[in-house]
Each structure stands twice: as structure tokens, then as C-alpha cells.
Design a protein around this motif. Sequence first.
Motif, PDB file in Angstrom:
ATOM      1  N   GLU A 231      33.865  57.203  49.252  1.00  0.00           N
ATOM      2  CA  GLU A 231      34.269  57.145  47.851  1.00  0.00           C
ATOM      3  C   GLU A 231      34.035  55.758  47.243  1.00  0.00           C
ATOM      4  N   LEU A 232      34.424  54.728  47.988  1.00  0.00           N
ATOM      5  CA  LEU A 232      34.300  53.363  47.467  1.00  0.00           C
ATOM      6  C   LEU A 232      32.838  52.945  47.360  1.00  0.00           C
ATOM      7  N   VAL A 233      32.056  53.254  48.387  1.00  0.00           N
ATOM      8  CA  VAL A 233      30.642  52.866  48.364  1.00  0.00           C
ATOM      9  C   VAL A 233      29.918  53.601  47.238  1.00  0.00           C
ATOM     10  N   LYS A 234      30.261  54.857  47.045  1.00  0.00           N
ATOM     11  CA  LYS A 234      29.690  55.648  45.961  1.00  0.00           C
ATOM     12  C   LYS A 234      29.923  54.965  44.603  1.00  0.00           C
ATOM     13  N   ASN A 235      31.151  54.522  44.384  1.00  0.00           N
ATOM     14  CA  ASN A 235      31.486  53.829  43.136  1.00  0.00           C
ATOM     15  C   ASN A 235      30.654  52.563  42.974  1.00  0.00           C
ATOM     16  N   SER A 236      30.532  51.816  44.059  1.00  0.00           N
ATOM     17  CA  SER A 236      29.786  50.566  43.994  1.00  0.00           C
ATOM     18  C   SER A 236      28.301  50.824  43.743  1.00  0.00           C
ATOM     19  N   LEU A 237      27.747  51.785  44.460  1.00  0.00           N
ATOM     20  CA  LEU A 237      26.330  52.105  44.288  1.00  0.00           C
ATOM     21  C   LEU A 237      26.057  52.529  42.855  1.00  0.00           C
ATOM     22  N   ARG A 238      26.946  53.348  42.321  1.00  0.00           N
ATOM     23  CA  ARG A 238      26.754  53.829  40.950  1.00  0.00           C
ATOM     24  C   ARG A 238      26.787  52.669  39.959  1.00  0.00           C
ATOM     25  N   ALA A 239      27.752  51.758  40.159  1.00  0.00           N
ATOM     26  CA  ALA A 239      27.867  50.610  39.253  1.00  0.00           C
ATOM     27  C   ALA A 239      26.602  49.763  39.312  1.00  0.00           C
ATOM     28  N   VAL A 240      26.136  49.468  40.521  1.00  0.00           N
ATOM     29  CA  VAL A 240      24.941  48.626  40.672  1.00  0.00           C
ATOM     30  C   VAL A 240      23.723  49.347  40.113  1.00  0.00           C
ATOM     31  N   SER A 270      32.145  44.918  48.326  1.00  0.00           N
ATOM     32  CA  SER A 270      31.877  44.116  47.125  1.00  0.00           C
ATOM     33  C   SER A 270      30.590  44.554  46.465  1.00  0.00           C
ATOM     34  N   ASP A 271      30.649  44.710  45.153  1.00  0.00           N
ATOM     35  CA  ASP A 271      29.413  45.012  44.437  1.00  0.00           C
ATOM     36  C   ASP A 271      29.235  44.047  43.272  1.00  0.00           C
ATOM     37  N   GLU A 272      27.996  43.950  42.800  1.00  0.00           N
ATOM     38  CA  GLU A 272      27.692  43.159  41.613  1.00  0.00           C
ATOM     39  C   GLU A 272      27.252  44.107  40.508  1.00  0.00           C
ATOM     40  N   GLY A 275      31.291  44.792  37.113  1.00  0.00           N
ATOM     41  CA  GLY A 275      32.753  44.776  37.030  1.00  0.00           C
ATOM     42  C   GLY A 275      33.304  45.679  35.955  1.00  0.00           C
ATOM     43  N   ILE A 276      34.616  45.639  35.826  1.00  0.00           N
ATOM     44  CA  ILE A 276      35.287  46.426  34.798  1.00  0.00           C
ATOM     45  C   ILE A 276      36.330  45.537  34.145  1.00  0.00           C
ATOM     46  N   PRO A 277      36.639  45.758  32.881  1.00  0.00           N
ATOM     47  CA  PRO A 277      37.636  44.916  32.223  1.00  0.00           C
ATOM     48  C   PRO A 277      38.997  45.047  32.900  1.00  0.00           C
ATOM     49  N   LYS A 283      43.619  52.211  35.123  1.00  0.00           N
ATOM     50  CA  LYS A 283      43.088  53.558  34.855  1.00  0.00           C
ATOM     51  C   LYS A 283      42.302  54.114  36.030  1.00  0.00           C
ATOM     52  N   LEU A 284      41.754  53.226  36.865  1.00  0.00           N
ATOM     53  CA  LEU A 284      40.963  53.687  38.004  1.00  0.00           C
ATOM     54  C   LEU A 284      41.755  54.635  38.896  1.00  0.00           C
ATOM     55  N   PHE A 285      43.071  54.405  38.958  1.00  0.00           N
ATOM     56  CA  PHE A 285      43.890  55.187  39.880  1.00  0.00           C
ATOM     57  C   PHE A 285      44.665  56.309  39.191  1.00  0.00           C
ATOM     58  N   GLY A 318      38.808  60.781  43.040  1.00  0.00           N
ATOM     59  CA  GLY A 318      38.443  60.203  44.329  1.00  0.00           C
ATOM     60  C   GLY A 318      39.207  58.942  44.687  1.00  0.00           C
ATOM     61  N   LEU A 319      39.378  58.044  43.721  1.00  0.00           N
ATOM     62  CA  LEU A 319      40.055  56.783  44.035  1.00  0.00           C
ATOM     63  C   LEU A 319      41.552  56.961  44.300  1.00  0.00           C
ATOM     64  N   PRO A 320      42.283  57.653  43.425  1.00  0.00           N
ATOM     65  CA  PRO A 320      43.706  57.821  43.752  1.00  0.00           C
ATOM     66  C   PRO A 320      43.919  58.556  45.073  1.00  0.00           C
ATOM     67  N   GLN A 334      43.271  48.284  47.378  1.00  0.00           N
ATOM     68  CA  GLN A 334      43.371  47.471  46.167  1.00  0.00           C
ATOM     69  C   GLN A 334      41.988  47.212  45.599  1.00  0.00           C
ATOM     70  N   ILE A 335      41.937  47.181  44.282  1.00  0.00           N
ATOM     71  CA  ILE A 335      40.653  46.892  43.637  1.00  0.00           C
ATOM     72  C   ILE A 335      40.818  45.729  42.678  1.00  0.00           C
ATOM     73  N   LEU A 336      39.943  44.733  42.839  1.00  0.00           N
ATOM     74  CA  LEU A 336      39.930  43.565  41.964  1.00  0.00           C
ATOM     75  C   LEU A 336      38.560  43.500  41.333  1.00  0.00           C
ATOM     76  N   GLY A 342      31.204  41.761  38.943  1.00  0.00           N
ATOM     77  CA  GLY A 342      31.276  42.821  39.951  1.00  0.00           C
ATOM     78  C   GLY A 342      32.693  43.125  40.388  1.00  0.00           C
ATOM     79  N   THR A 343      32.792  43.984  41.394  1.00  0.00           N
ATOM     80  CA  THR A 343      34.091  44.510  41.822  1.00  0.00           C
ATOM     81  C   THR A 343      34.252  44.398  43.333  1.00  0.00           C
ATOM     82  N   ASP A 344      35.475  44.077  43.765  1.00  0.00           N
ATOM     83  CA  ASP A 344      35.811  44.066  45.187  1.00  0.00           C
ATOM     84  C   ASP A 344      36.884  45.112  45.464  1.00  0.00           C
TER      85      ASP A 344
HETATM   86  C1  W6P Z   1      32.806  49.323  39.839  1.00  0.00           C
HETATM   87  C2  W6P Z   1      33.976  50.211  39.508  1.00  0.00           C
HETATM   88  C3  W6P Z   1      34.526  50.470  40.885  1.00  0.00           C
HETATM   89  C4  W6P Z   1      35.603  51.213  41.299  1.00  0.00           C
HETATM   90  C5  W6P Z   1      35.895  51.289  42.654  1.00  0.00           C
HETATM   91  C6  W6P Z   1      35.123  50.632  43.592  1.00  0.00           C
HETATM   92  C7  W6P Z   1      34.030  49.884  43.173  1.00  0.00           C
HETATM   93  C8  W6P Z   1      33.736  49.811  41.827  1.00  0.00           C
HETATM   94  N1  W6P Z   1      32.705  49.131  41.187  1.00  0.00           N
HETATM   95  O1  W6P Z   1      32.047  48.827  39.009  1.00  0.00           O
END
Ligand code: W6P
Length: 360
Positions: A231-240, A270-272, A275-277, A283-285, A318-320, A334-336, A342-344
Motif C-alpha cells: 500500500e505504501l509503495v503504491k502511494n509513493s510510486l503513484r506520487a513520483v 521515502s519518495d520525492e 509531498g502533500i500540504p 485526511k490521508l487516514f 488502504g492507508l487507514p 506515521q506519515i510525514l 516528498g513524503t516519508d
Molecule cells: C505521497 C502521498 C503519500 C501517502 C502515503 C505514502 C506515500 C505518499 N506519497 O505523495
Amino acid sequence: KKVMEEVHQWGSMKQHGVTLKYMMEFGSNPTDKNLLLSAQFLHIELPVRIARRSIELENLPCGLSQKPAVLKVRDWYLDSFRDLRSFREIKDMSDEKEFTKIIKAIKVRHDNVVPTMALGVLQLKRIMNANTAIEDHTEIHEFLDRFFLSRIGIRMLIGQHLELHKTNPNPNCVGCIHTKMSPLDVTRNAIEDARAMCYREYGNAPEVTIYGDPDFTFPYVPSHLHHMVFELVKNSLRAVQERFVDDDRVAPPVRIIIADGIEDVTIKISDEGGGIPRSGLPKLFTYLYSTAKTNQLLDEDSDLGIANTVTMAGYGHGLPISRLYAKYFGGDLQILSMEGYGTDAYLHLCRLGDSEEPLP
Ligand code: W6P
């Protein structure tokens, strides 16, 4: 109607949690005596847990209980409750064998609870968007968290019992617990699956690098870890991927680090992807907020949104749900994010397997 009385009676009984350690100790010795004890425990414990969920499903705010998809889920819970309650006392191995068939069928009956509840939430969202009043989603969110967490526990218990019947089990496995799980191996597989999905959707997939001790292992449930990392890698791949479309620059790789600590095993992804505001992080969760455009394809009449299960956007749950998988064994997610960069994601898995199941 008669069954509801019994549901309320059982729904007020105490639930009994188990620990990862307990499941490992008990399950490593699948004698007839233990199989019988396990079946006898489930014969009481499952109706208690299922009754609680049935009651909650009847009393949801904003009319969610009346949505067709939610009614369908409620019926699955009631049917399973009836199946369990109508089963005779388990006295010998022949009772045990038949009971095991029943709970196997119950597990299958509930396979599609997550997408069906997602559909129910969507059916609710349709009318909530119409009246733009600032709705308080907290109650529904907290219900869904309890509901899905409970489901993870119920399926874990049934899964453990079923796996104990396997004739030639992997010597490193106790039920669905792998006593020497390599987080690196599981992560590699999850990456492969996520990249394949990304490739199908975009015709391309960013690279993923991974650092960690290949010899490190600890007891955990591989399917749970796979689900979370996927789930997490999918989110990162999509963002990148979406940030670097039609771009001459090569997409920066998603970077994964696996750290084996004493308390926790932590996996950082970690992805580049830009990021998200900060305001968008909570809201992600949430279950009621989802960016998935594909969700509009869901049809009231279709059983499930078949198309949606194969897209990267999924149901937006998926995330929650991944965080619940982490929390189930005492971990967390946790997501920062750094907006504009980008996002960690930090996935903490608890190493001490003696945290009890959280029981909502
Ligand atoms: C994003 C948004 C997100 C949510 C969860 C995990 C990674 C990422 N990357 O841009």
C-alpha cells in the motif's frame, strides 16, 4: 428478530484477546487436544466478537446502516452468528472437523467486507455531498476503525485455526505467523507487486532502492506486512510517477530503509513525489475522504466495483487499514511530508510479540 435478542446477549459478553506469543506457543503444538481446545475457544469467542459488530452495524450515524451495501454486510454478520450459535457443543475430533468447515466458510463469506463497506461509505457520500453542511465524520471514522480492526482479529483467529490443520506446514510457520520472517524478503515482494501494478497503469514504474540486513528475521505475519508495504509503495510510486510525467528528468527512486531495533522494526519509505500540504495529512487516514477518481465507476447495482480493485487508487481505504494492521500487533504507521518535495512513511512493527490484541 428472535436472533437479535441472542445477538444482544452475546454482544455484551467479554472479548478475550490473544497475543502473538500466545498464538505461537499454542499453535506450535497442533495436537488433537489443542485443536479441540482451539475450536472450543473459537466456538465462544467468535460469536461474541461477531455479535458486537452486528449491533454496531445496526446503529450507525447519518443513515449509514440503511445503505444497501451496509445491510448486506450486516446480513453476513448475522448469518455467521447464526452458523456459530447453531453449532452443537464441540466434544470430539469429529465435531472439531465439522466446526472447522463452518469457520472456513465464514471466512470466505466475509472476504469482500472491505470493498463492500467502501461502497456503503460511497453511497453515503453521494447524498452527503448534496447537502454541503460541514458534517462531522468522526463517529463514522471511529466506527470503521473499530470495525476493520475487529475484522483483522477475527480473521487472524480463524486463519490460525485453519492453518493448524495443514498436513505439511512450513517448519518456520505457526499458522500464518512466520517465526523467521525476513522483512527484507517480504518488502521486496511487495515492491515487485506494486511496481507491476504501476507499470500496468502508467506503462512505467519508478525504481525502488532498499537497505537492510538480509539476514535479519523476526516473528510476524508476512501477509500483513506485505499488505502494508504494498500500500505504501503504491502511494509513493503513484506520487513520483504523476510528478514526473512528460518529464525529461529521470524519476528519483523510492527509497526504503529497514531498521531492526530492540523494541521495533521500522520500515521507512521515502519518495520525492512532491509531498502533500500539511493540512492534507490528516485526511490521508480518513475513510470518507478519497481522491480516487475511479471510484465514480462504482455502480449501485454491480456487486462490487471490480474495476476498482485493480487500479492503484483503490477505494481510498488502504492507508487507514494499513495503520490498523500495524496497530493490531502493537505497531503504528506515521506519515510525514514536505510539501514541494516528498513524503516519508514510517511503518513501526512491534518486536515484542506480547502486546495483546486491541479489542474494540
Ligand atoms: C505521497 C502521498 C503519500 C501517502 C502515503 C505514502 C506515500 C505518499 N506519497 O505523495
